[in-house]
Motif scaffolding. Structure first.
Motif, short mmCIF file in Angstrom:
data_model
loop_
_atom_site.label_atom_id
_atom_site.label_comp_id
_atom_site.label_asym_id
_atom_site.label_seq_id
_atom_site.Cartn_x
_atom_site.Cartn_y
_atom_site.Cartn_z
N ASN A 93 0.70 -1.15 -0.19
CA ASN A 93 0.10 0.29 -0.10
C ASN A 93 0.89 1.17 -0.19
O ASN A 93 0.61 1.60 -0.88
CB ASN A 93 -1.15 -0.21 1.65
N THR A 94 1.93 1.51 1.00
CA THR A 94 3.00 2.04 0.69
C THR A 94 3.25 2.92 -0.51
O THR A 94 3.55 3.61 -1.11
CB THR A 94 3.88 2.60 1.59
N ARG A 95 4.14 1.57 -1.14
CA ARG A 95 4.55 1.81 -2.52
C ARG A 95 3.36 2.22 -3.80
O ARG A 95 3.54 2.83 -5.09
CB ARG A 95 4.82 0.53 -2.72
N PHE A 96 2.18 1.41 -3.75
CA PHE A 96 1.31 1.31 -5.35
C PHE A 96 0.09 2.10 -5.03
O PHE A 96 -0.21 2.98 -5.99
CB PHE A 96 0.59 0.00 -5.12
N ALA A 97 -0.84 2.12 -4.02
CA ALA A 97 -1.96 2.79 -3.61
C ALA A 97 -1.91 4.26 -3.93
O ALA A 97 -0.77 5.02 -3.40
CB ALA A 97 -2.36 2.51 -2.02
N GLY A 98 -3.18 4.97 -4.70
CA GLY A 98 -3.14 6.09 -5.56
C GLY A 98 -2.44 6.18 -6.14
O GLY A 98 -2.27 7.59 -6.61
N LYS A 99 -1.45 5.12 -6.52
CA LYS A 99 -0.62 5.73 -7.39
C LYS A 99 -0.96 5.50 -8.90
O LYS A 99 -2.20 4.19 -8.79
CB LYS A 99 0.81 5.13 -7.73
N THR A 100 -0.43 5.66 -9.80
CA THR A 100 -0.88 5.47 -11.50
C THR A 100 -0.16 3.99 -11.62
O THR A 100 0.62 3.46 -11.51
CB THR A 100 -0.52 6.29 -12.30
N ALA A 101 -1.34 3.27 -12.13
CA ALA A 101 -1.32 1.53 -12.41
C ALA A 101 -0.17 1.12 -14.14
O ALA A 101 -0.85 2.29 -14.99
CB ALA A 101 -2.39 0.79 -12.25
N GLY A 102 0.23 0.19 -13.90
CA GLY A 102 1.38 0.07 -15.32
C GLY A 102 2.15 0.82 -15.59
O GLY A 102 2.79 2.37 -15.21
N HIS A 103 2.44 0.39 -17.33
CA HIS A 103 3.70 1.26 -17.87
C HIS A 103 3.23 1.25 -18.92
O HIS A 103 2.87 0.32 -19.54
CB HIS A 103 5.52 0.67 -16.99
N VAL A 104 4.26 1.90 -19.94
CA VAL A 104 3.96 1.56 -21.54
C VAL A 104 5.03 0.94 -21.81
O VAL A 104 6.02 0.53 -21.29
CB VAL A 104 4.13 3.00 -22.11
N SER A 105 4.67 -0.08 -22.42
CA SER A 105 5.30 -1.43 -23.24
C SER A 105 6.19 -1.11 -24.17
O SER A 105 5.62 0.24 -25.08
CB SER A 105 4.45 -2.91 -23.35
N ASP A 106 7.30 -1.68 -25.08
CA ASP A 106 7.50 -1.64 -26.03
C ASP A 106 6.79 -1.74 -27.45
O ASP A 106 7.29 -0.53 -27.98
CB ASP A 106 9.18 -2.72 -26.19
N THR A 107 5.50 -2.01 -26.83
CA THR A 107 4.58 -1.56 -28.76
C THR A 107 3.49 -1.10 -28.40
O THR A 107 2.91 -0.35 -28.80
CB THR A 107 3.82 -3.10 -29.02
N GLY A 108 4.30 -0.12 -27.16
CA GLY A 108 3.21 1.61 -26.78
C GLY A 108 2.09 1.13 -25.82
O GLY A 108 1.45 1.61 -25.80
N TYR A 109 1.80 0.07 -25.32
CA TYR A 109 0.12 -0.27 -25.17
C TYR A 109 0.85 0.13 -23.47
O TYR A 109 2.04 -0.58 -22.85
CB TYR A 109 -0.27 -1.76 -25.31
N LEU A 110 -0.16 0.70 -22.36
CA LEU A 110 0.49 0.14 -21.04
C LEU A 110 -0.32 -0.99 -20.83
O LEU A 110 -1.70 -1.28 -20.78
CB LEU A 110 -0.74 1.73 -20.41
N VAL A 111 0.59 -1.37 -19.78
CA VAL A 111 0.47 -3.00 -19.57
C VAL A 111 -0.04 -2.82 -17.86
O VAL A 111 1.28 -2.00 -17.86
CB VAL A 111 0.99 -3.70 -19.93
N ILE A 112 0.01 -3.52 -17.08
CA ILE A 112 0.12 -4.01 -15.81
C ILE A 112 0.01 -5.26 -15.06
O ILE A 112 -0.45 -6.40 -15.75
CB ILE A 112 -1.81 -3.05 -15.46
#
Length: 189
Positions: free
Chosen positions: A45-64
């Motif tokens: 919860n300290t690391r992730f809660a309230g933060k934007t989920a995922g990252h942009v992959s090398d194909t340009g899609y946001l993945v989680i």
């Protein structure tokens, strides 16, 4: 092609907050019961809660990453907004694969999705469906029709005439007006 199974809407709704106007998925606080010990619960919860989920992959899609699996964020967003997976494919209307606003996504067939693509990085003419035909020393324009058959649109002295013929054919064959646009976000199509 078999479609990947996605978690149920209720499970996703317990994990994410989705804003349809911005397309952003945010991690929610998770209950202590979801963790084997209080320490891992506090850390997560300290690391992730309230933060934007995922990252942009090398194909340009946001993945989680969720439960050891990688999921495309646009499908999670679709499930959260509409209650289930789309019938077909998600077309990012703007061509930006990480833009998961509801207004930028539409449920389409594979054929429709292919009629709204960016200009591929290996294109040398600068126009979709236009290439230099060496034997005739002219520009050739072609297009795929509704049945997937390639149709020649003719040979032209100028690249602009070939591109104009191609654009007119795109309108005739139901291509999206954005088809063939150039994106500058560094993702190769």
């Amino acid at each position: 092609m078999k479609r990947k199974t996605y978690p149920a809407r209720d499970y996703l709704a317990a994990l994410f907050e989705y804003c349809p106007d911005t397309g952003v998925l945010t991690w929610k606080q998770r209950p202590i019961e979801a963790f084997p010990e209080a320490r891992s619960w506090r850390m997560w919860n300290t690391r992730f809660a309230g933060k934007t989920a995922g990252h942009v992959s090398d194909t340009g899609y946001l993945v989680i990453r969720l439960d050891g699996e990688i999921y495309k964020a646009h499908l999670i967003a679709w499930i959260l907004h509409y209650g289930g997976l789309p019938e077909g494919y998600i077309d990012h209307i703007s061509g930006t694969r990480s833009d998961n606003r509801v207004a930028n996504m539409r449920d389409v067939t594979r054929s429709q999705n292919m009629r709204n693509t960016v200009l591929y990085s290996h294109n040398t003419s600068g126009f979709v469906g236009v290439y230099w035909h060496q034997p005739t020393k002219k520009w050739n324009a072609s297009i795929r029709d509704e049945g997937g058959k390639t149709r020649s649109l003719g040979y032209f002295d100028s690249i602009r005439d070939a591109a104009s013929a191609r654009k007119a054919a795109e309108a005739r064959y139901g291509y999206h007006p954005n088809h063939g646009r150039v994106l500058n976000h560094g993702v190769r199509a």
